[in-house]
Design a protein around this motif. Structure first.
Motif, PDB file in Angstrom:
ATOM      1  N   PHE A 188       0.863  -1.165   0.000  1.00 16.87           N
ATOM      2  CA  PHE A 188       0.000   0.000   0.000  1.00 16.87           C
ATOM      3  C   PHE A 188       0.908   1.225   0.000  1.00 16.87           C
ATOM      4  N   VAL A 189       0.611   2.202  -0.849  1.00 17.93           N
ATOM      5  CA  VAL A 189       1.381   3.444  -0.906  1.00 17.93           C
ATOM      6  C   VAL A 189       0.405   4.590  -0.704  1.00 17.93           C
ATOM      7  N   GLY A 190       0.507   5.259   0.424  1.00 16.75           N
ATOM      8  CA  GLY A 190      -0.404   6.347   0.756  1.00 16.75           C
ATOM      9  C   GLY A 190       0.263   7.706   0.694  1.00 16.75           C
ATOM     10  N   ASN A 191      -0.553   8.737   0.653  1.00 22.32           N
ATOM     11  CA  ASN A 191      -0.145  10.134   0.616  1.00 22.32           C
ATOM     12  C   ASN A 191       0.617  10.482  -0.661  1.00 22.32           C
ATOM     13  N   LEU A 192       0.208   9.862  -1.759  1.00 17.62           N
ATOM     14  CA  LEU A 192       0.833  10.149  -3.055  1.00 17.62           C
ATOM     15  C   LEU A 192       0.451  11.545  -3.542  1.00 17.62           C
ATOM     16  N   PRO A 193       1.380  12.234  -4.193  1.00 17.70           N
ATOM     17  CA  PRO A 193       1.014  13.495  -4.843  1.00 17.70           C
ATOM     18  C   PRO A 193      -0.034  13.200  -5.928  1.00 17.70           C
ATOM     19  N   PHE A 194      -0.956  14.094  -6.133  1.00 17.04           N
ATOM     20  CA  PHE A 194      -2.027  13.850  -7.101  1.00 17.04           C
ATOM     21  C   PHE A 194      -1.524  13.792  -8.537  1.00 17.04           C
ATOM     22  N   ALA A 219       1.620  -1.650 -10.801  1.00 15.65           N
ATOM     23  CA  ALA A 219       1.552  -0.402 -10.036  1.00 15.65           C
ATOM     24  C   ALA A 219       0.248   0.274 -10.433  1.00 15.65           C
ATOM     25  N   ASN A 220      -0.574   0.601  -9.428  1.00 12.63           N
ATOM     26  CA  ASN A 220      -1.888   1.142  -9.712  1.00 12.63           C
ATOM     27  C   ASN A 220      -2.230   2.283  -8.753  1.00 12.63           C
ATOM     28  N   VAL A 221      -2.382   3.476  -9.299  1.00 13.58           N
ATOM     29  CA  VAL A 221      -2.855   4.621  -8.520  1.00 13.58           C
ATOM     30  C   VAL A 221      -4.378   4.555  -8.552  1.00 13.58           C
ATOM     31  N   VAL A 222      -5.012   4.615  -7.380  1.00 16.33           N
ATOM     32  CA  VAL A 222      -6.472   4.541  -7.301  1.00 16.33           C
ATOM     33  C   VAL A 222      -7.056   5.895  -7.705  1.00 16.33           C
ATOM     34  N   MET A 223      -7.984   5.839  -8.658  1.00 14.53           N
ATOM     35  CA  MET A 223      -8.588   7.054  -9.205  1.00 14.53           C
ATOM     36  C   MET A 223     -10.056   7.160  -8.800  1.00 14.53           C
ATOM     37  N   GLY A 280      -4.967   9.781  -4.129  1.00 16.52           N
ATOM     38  CA  GLY A 280      -3.803   9.998  -3.277  1.00 16.52           C
ATOM     39  C   GLY A 280      -3.205   8.739  -2.677  1.00 16.52           C
ATOM     40  N   PHE A 281      -3.630   7.581  -3.176  1.00 16.86           N
ATOM     41  CA  PHE A 281      -3.019   6.333  -2.724  1.00 16.86           C
ATOM     42  C   PHE A 281      -3.046   5.318  -3.857  1.00 16.86           C
TER      43      PHE A 281
END
Length: 82
Positions: free
Chosen positions: A6-12, A32-36, A45-46
């Motif tokens: 889990f990767v949280g607090n990603l820049p938008f 690798a998947n940014v949740v939209m 952001g995660f």
């Protein structure tokens, strides 16, 4: 066996390709998947990164947790089973 993080607090501004690129430093990235957001099509952001080995996942957690990306400190941990 692949390990999901889990990767949280990603820049938008981060997309799947950038997320994969950052974690490839630690080993083979399976996905690798940014949740939209479905409506706005904007990042929530995660996201999740799947690495090929447990060793790569451990290295990524150590190397990326609390590190800055785009002015934000990331939160990186093992993804919880659903």
């Amino acid at each position: 066996m692949a390990v999901k993080l889990f990767v949280g607090n990603l820049p938008f501004s981060v997309d799947n390709a950038k997320l994969s690129e950052e974690f490839a430093k630690f080993g083979e990235v399976v996905s690798a998947n940014v949740v939209m957001d479905k409506n706005s099509k904007r990042s929530k952001g995660f996201g999740f990164v799947e690495l090929a080995t447990k060793e790569a996942a451990d290295a990524a957690i150590t190397g990326m947790n609390e590190q800055e990306m785009g002015g934000r400190k990331l939160t990186v941990s093992m993804a919880k089973k659903q």
